[in-house]
Structures are given as C-alpha cells and as structure tokens.
Motif scaffolding. Sequence first.
Motif, PDB file in Angstrom:
ATOM      1  N   GLN A  93       0.895  -1.276   0.153  1.00 17.68           N
ATOM      2  CA  GLN A  93      -0.033   0.048   0.031  1.00 17.68           C
ATOM      3  C   GLN A  93       1.015   1.289   0.110  1.00 17.68           C
ATOM      4  OE1 GLN A  93      -2.498  -0.678   3.176  1.00 17.68           O
ATOM      5  NE2 GLN A  93      -4.316  -1.697   2.305  1.00 17.68           N
ATOM      6  N   GLU A  97       0.960   3.951  -2.875  1.00 18.68           N
ATOM      7  CA  GLU A  97       0.709   5.210  -2.672  1.00 18.68           C
ATOM      8  C   GLU A  97       1.803   6.082  -3.344  1.00 18.68           C
ATOM      9  OE1 GLU A  97      -0.524   6.036   1.230  1.00 18.68           O
ATOM     10  OE2 GLU A  97      -2.063   4.417   1.091  1.00 18.68           O
ATOM     11  N   ASP A 100       1.789   6.453  -6.852  1.00 14.96           N
ATOM     12  CA  ASP A 100       0.415   7.122  -7.353  1.00 14.96           C
ATOM     13  C   ASP A 100      -0.316   6.001  -8.079  1.00 14.96           C
ATOM     14  OD1 ASP A 100      -1.307   9.123  -7.407  1.00 14.96           O
ATOM     15  OD2 ASP A 100      -0.909   9.847  -9.230  1.00 14.96           O
ATOM     16  N   HIS A 102      -1.966   3.508  -6.154  1.00 10.74           N
ATOM     17  CA  HIS A 102      -2.891   2.929  -4.910  1.00 10.74           C
ATOM     18  C   HIS A 102      -4.190   2.344  -5.362  1.00 10.74           C
ATOM     19  CE1 HIS A 102      -3.539   7.150  -5.618  1.00 10.74           C
ATOM     20  NE2 HIS A 102      -4.736   6.749  -5.246  1.00 10.74           N
TER      21      HIS A 102
END
Length: 276
Positions: A93, A97, A100, A102
């Motif tokens: 995760q 994230e 970019d 996610h």
Amino acid sequence: MGAGVSGSRALERASESVDYALGMADAPYKLILLRHGESEWNAKNLFTGWVDVNLNEKGEKEAVRGGELLKDAGLLPDVVHTSLQKRAIRTAQLALESADRHWIPVHRSWRLNERHYGALQGKDKAATLAEFGEEQFMLWRRSYDTPPPPLADDSEFSQANDPRYASIPPELRPRTECLKDVVQRMLPYWYDGIVPDLLTGRTVLVAAHGNSLRGLVKHLDGISDADIAALNIPTGIPLYYDLDADFRPLTPGGTYLDPEAAAAAIEAVKNQGKKK
Ligand SMILES: O=C(O)[C@@H](CO)OP(=O)(O)O
C-alpha cells in the motif's frame, strides 16, 4: 488456398503489431518483487515466519522509497499480489501510494506468506545461534529441506486457529516449513494467480517476504537446492525482472532498483544472528 495463406500472414502481422503496441516484442513480461520493509521483529532480530508483525518506522520509510524507485524507473504496476500478512500488505500500500498507483487491483494469498518458522517463531536469532551452534542454526535458517521442529497449536505464536487461514483444512495448515515446502505451496499461485496477469501484458508487483521470494527467485533463475542457501533478499528494495516468453529472466538474478543499498542490506540479512 491462396486466400488461406494470405489470411494467416495477415493474422501473424496483426499479432506482431499487438506485441509491438504492448511493448512485448523483446521482453514480454514485467515482474517486480518487493520484500516488505523492516518489521518490528526484524529490528529485534527475532524469527518471525507466520507471526503477523507490523512494519516499524524504518520499514514504512523503506516502503515509501520503494514506490519512489518504481516511479523513477517508470515501472508502474498494473496489478499487485500480496501475502495475507500485514507487513507485506502495508508495504504494497505504501509503495503504491508513493508511486500514485494505490488504485490498481489487488490479490492476496496465503501461498505468498513468509515461511512458517515452526518452533523458532518468536525466538531471538542470536540466542538460537548461541544455543544450537552455527551448523544447526544455518541448517534451520537456510538449508533447502530441513524444517525447524513444528510449533505447538497452543503456542502464543501459533496461527493454527487464525481465521484468515480458514480455507486451509486444519490438518494441512503449516506448523513448520523448510524452503522446499514454501516452493511447493507457492508455485501453484505463481502459475494460477500471477502468470495469468503477466500473460495479459500487465506489469505485476509481488509484495511478499524474504523466504517466499527466495523460493520464487529460485524457480525463476533455476538456482540449485544447494546454491539457494547463499541467496538473501533485502527489505523494501524493488527487484525487477524482464521475463521472456517462457518466463525466464533476460537478466539472471533480476535488477535491484537501488543496487548499492541492496548490496549492503543483503550482507546485513546474511549476518543476522551474529550480532545484537
Ligand atoms: O524471521 C523470518 O521470518 C525471516 C525473515 O525475516 O528470517 P530469516 O531471514 O532468518 O529467514
């Protein structure tokens, strides 16, 4: 007949241009392996296995940096596969994230879990080395086919009654594993879960663990049962594989996206137990 020949040529050409469009001409498949960032128990030098330990602050930072390395290299995953363990799930995760990404689809399987470390789970590596000696310690830790003694179901470190493993019949839930056992339970997921995603041209991220990834690397690179003992995987540094049409690496051993940091971290993993 003439129409048939030109029809098949047209088909060939069409499939070549699809390959080209997908960038699949030389290296059809893109695979990224990511060991979770440092966990609370990695930092304490404890055997972890199936115990569901969280990342520590350093591990979180490693995961974020892992995602940045992916982004900088232009290796943006289209799909992610993780184990059922928090340290791998959170690493994926955090990395996604920071890249970019996610929002990509996620699949999880116990078959990507860390090796079950049996009765060693929760034990200090240095104390285990001191108690049993280097030969026995390394046999348990890195031999291909010698598992540690099994963990009792009533141990505080047992997962025998963990609901996340309810789909595995109780008598088949691991109580200990050697790397050979890991390869045997991981490969069905490689063939049935991961390879189908690669076949569609997706860039696949596998966020897992030191030993489940050692098993996968052994398979991909065709490493012998003896030689795999010397292979260690660092936390939080993406390892990229370009695979050919037969899912064999174009660059044996793959490519760490931060080779210098990887070399230092591999040395540290190798020497665990010798200090602290
Ligand atoms: O404790 C564990 O589960 C593993 C990974 O952290 O350790 P080792 O590298 O000793 O196999």
